[in-house]
Structure formats: structure tokens, C-alpha cells
Design a protein around this motif. Structure first.
Motif, PDB file in Angstrom:
ATOM      1  N   LEU A 108       0.823  -1.211   0.000  1.00  0.00           N
ATOM      2  CA  LEU A 108       0.000   0.000   0.000  1.00  0.00           C
ATOM      3  C   LEU A 108       0.856   1.259   0.000  1.00  0.00           C
ATOM      4  N   ALA A 109       1.984   1.230   0.722  1.00  0.00           N
ATOM      5  CA  ALA A 109       2.893   2.384   0.728  1.00  0.00           C
ATOM      6  C   ALA A 109       3.488   2.587  -0.664  1.00  0.00           C
ATOM      7  N   LEU A 157      -3.280   3.860   5.235  1.00  0.00           N
ATOM      8  CA  LEU A 157      -2.738   3.738   3.884  1.00  0.00           C
ATOM      9  C   LEU A 157      -3.841   3.494   2.853  1.00  0.00           C
ATOM     10  N   ILE A 158      -4.836   2.712   3.213  1.00  0.00           N
ATOM     11  CA  ILE A 158      -5.975   2.519   2.302  1.00  0.00           C
ATOM     12  C   ILE A 158      -6.683   3.849   2.069  1.00  0.00           C
ATOM     13  N   ALA A 159      -6.949   4.580   3.141  1.00  0.00           N
ATOM     14  CA  ALA A 159      -7.642   5.870   3.017  1.00  0.00           C
ATOM     15  C   ALA A 159      -6.828   6.846   2.174  1.00  0.00           C
ATOM     16  N   LEU A 160      -5.521   6.915   2.399  1.00  0.00           N
ATOM     17  CA  LEU A 160      -4.681   7.815   1.613  1.00  0.00           C
ATOM     18  C   LEU A 160      -4.648   7.415   0.140  1.00  0.00           C
ATOM     19  N   ALA A 171     -15.695   5.935   1.715  1.00  0.00           N
ATOM     20  CA  ALA A 171     -14.804   4.917   2.292  1.00  0.00           C
ATOM     21  C   ALA A 171     -13.597   5.570   2.959  1.00  0.00           C
ATOM     22  N   VAL A 172     -13.109   6.656   2.368  1.00  0.00           N
ATOM     23  CA  VAL A 172     -11.985   7.379   2.973  1.00  0.00           C
ATOM     24  C   VAL A 172     -12.397   7.896   4.341  1.00  0.00           C
ATOM     25  N   GLY A 173     -13.606   8.419   4.428  1.00  0.00           N
ATOM     26  CA  GLY A 173     -14.105   8.936   5.701  1.00  0.00           C
ATOM     27  C   GLY A 173     -14.275   7.851   6.753  1.00  0.00           C
ATOM     28  N   LEU A 174     -14.649   6.671   6.312  1.00  0.00           N
ATOM     29  CA  LEU A 174     -14.804   5.563   7.269  1.00  0.00           C
ATOM     30  C   LEU A 174     -13.463   5.194   7.847  1.00  0.00           C
TER      31      LEU A 174
END
Length: 174
Positions: A108-109, A157-160, A171-174
Motif C-alpha cells: 500500500l505504501a 494507507l488505504i484511506a490515503l 470509504a476514505v471517511g470511514l
């Protein structure tokens, strides 16, 4: 692309290498708190029924103990715990899920740096620096706090990645 390898493939390879290194270099760390908490969730409880005095838990009136750490690692382990119970298998040592999530963090990074437009060679070096410095110690040591930190890094990392790619804002907010 680095060496003609697409970024997603490179991320997968780096994740797999990190998973193996974390798994092999870290201690087994049996007897954590998140798998029993996943079991508690499966049985409709918010507390551990059995005593684990070697962990930093909060005693509960009427028996059992509360886990004072965030529940996200236990939520990730609910499917694993359900399968483990169906098979009658022993509880997983902490290093297994921590190594898996830690390995995923490496990929993810790498993908995040790709989305930011970092050139392939610096992207690889930055990812290796992330993977084999502090993150190695946290993901490889597999203590109960470390799994929580590794899981938090996973979700960040998922949100970013989603935010940089301008996808799935909810989904980013979650």
C-alpha cells in the motif's frame, strides 16, 4: 514502471517479501488479545471471558476482561476466528496476522508513492525504508499493541490511496 514491472505487481512482490521477513524474524507471541476479542464478538460479548493476566486488560465486574485498545484488529480477525473454530484449530500466534497486515502495508505504501507520482527508483527506496525500519520492528515483534498499530497503518494507507486517487470518498471517511 521499474524494470518493466507494473506498480501493482511490484507492490505485491514487496508485500510478499515483507510478510515473509516479518514472519521469520519476529517472535511467535502466542496468547494475544485480539483473536479472543474476535471470538467474543462472534458470541455477542464485548469482553474476554477468560482471564489473560499477562496482558494489559481491564477487569470486568462479574468476571472477564475488557480490551482497552481499539477493536479494529479484532474486527479483521472475525472471519479468521470463525474458520478456526469450525476447524477446531489452535489460536493463531500474534505474529501471523501482524505479518500479513504488515506485508500488505508495504504494498500500500508503494502504491501510494506511485499515485503521488514519485519516480520508480526513489519509490522503491522509500518503500524499502518504510518496510525495514520502524515498521519492521512493529510488524515483526507482533505484540498486542503492535498489531493495533499495524492495523491502524493499514487503514490509513488505504484511506490515503483512495483519497489521492479521488475514489470512494465515503470509504476514505470511514
Amino acid at each position: 514502471m521499474l524494470w518493466g514491472v507494473p506498480p501493482v505487481t511490484m507492490a505485491a512482490v514487496l508485500s510478499l517479501v515483507g510478510l515473509v521477513v516479518y514472519w521469520l524474524t519476529g517472535p511467535s507471541a502466542a496468547g494475544g488479545m485480539f483473536e479472543p476479542l474476535a471470538d467474543a464478538f462472534l458470541h455477542g460479548r464485548l469482553f474476554l471471558a477468560e482471564d489473560r493476566p499477562w496482558l494489559e486488560l481491564v477487569p470486568r465486574v462479574g468476571g472477564g476482561q475488557y480490551v482497552p485498545l481499539p477493536p479494529a484488529p479484532a474486527l479483521l480477525l472475525i472471519p479468521v476466528e470463525a474458520v478456526r473454530q469450525l476447524l477446531g484449530a489452535a489460536e493463531l500466534p500474534n505474529n501471523i496476522p501482524t505479518s500479513i497486515v504488515g506485508g500488505a502495508n508495504i504494498g500500500l505504501a508503494y502504491l501510494l508513492l506511485d499515485a503521488w507520482g514519485v519516480a520508480p527508483k526513489p519509490r522503491l527506496w522509500l518503500t524499502l525504508g518504510f518496510a525495514f525500519t520502524t515498521h519492521w520492528w512493529v510488524a515483526g515483534m507482533a505484540g498486542p499493541h503492535h498489531f493495533a498499530e499495524t492495523t491502524a497503518t493499514f487503514f490509513i494507507l488505504i484511506a490515503l490511496n483512495l483519497a489521492v486517487r479521488r475514489r470512494w470518498a465515503a470509504a476514505v471517511g470511514l
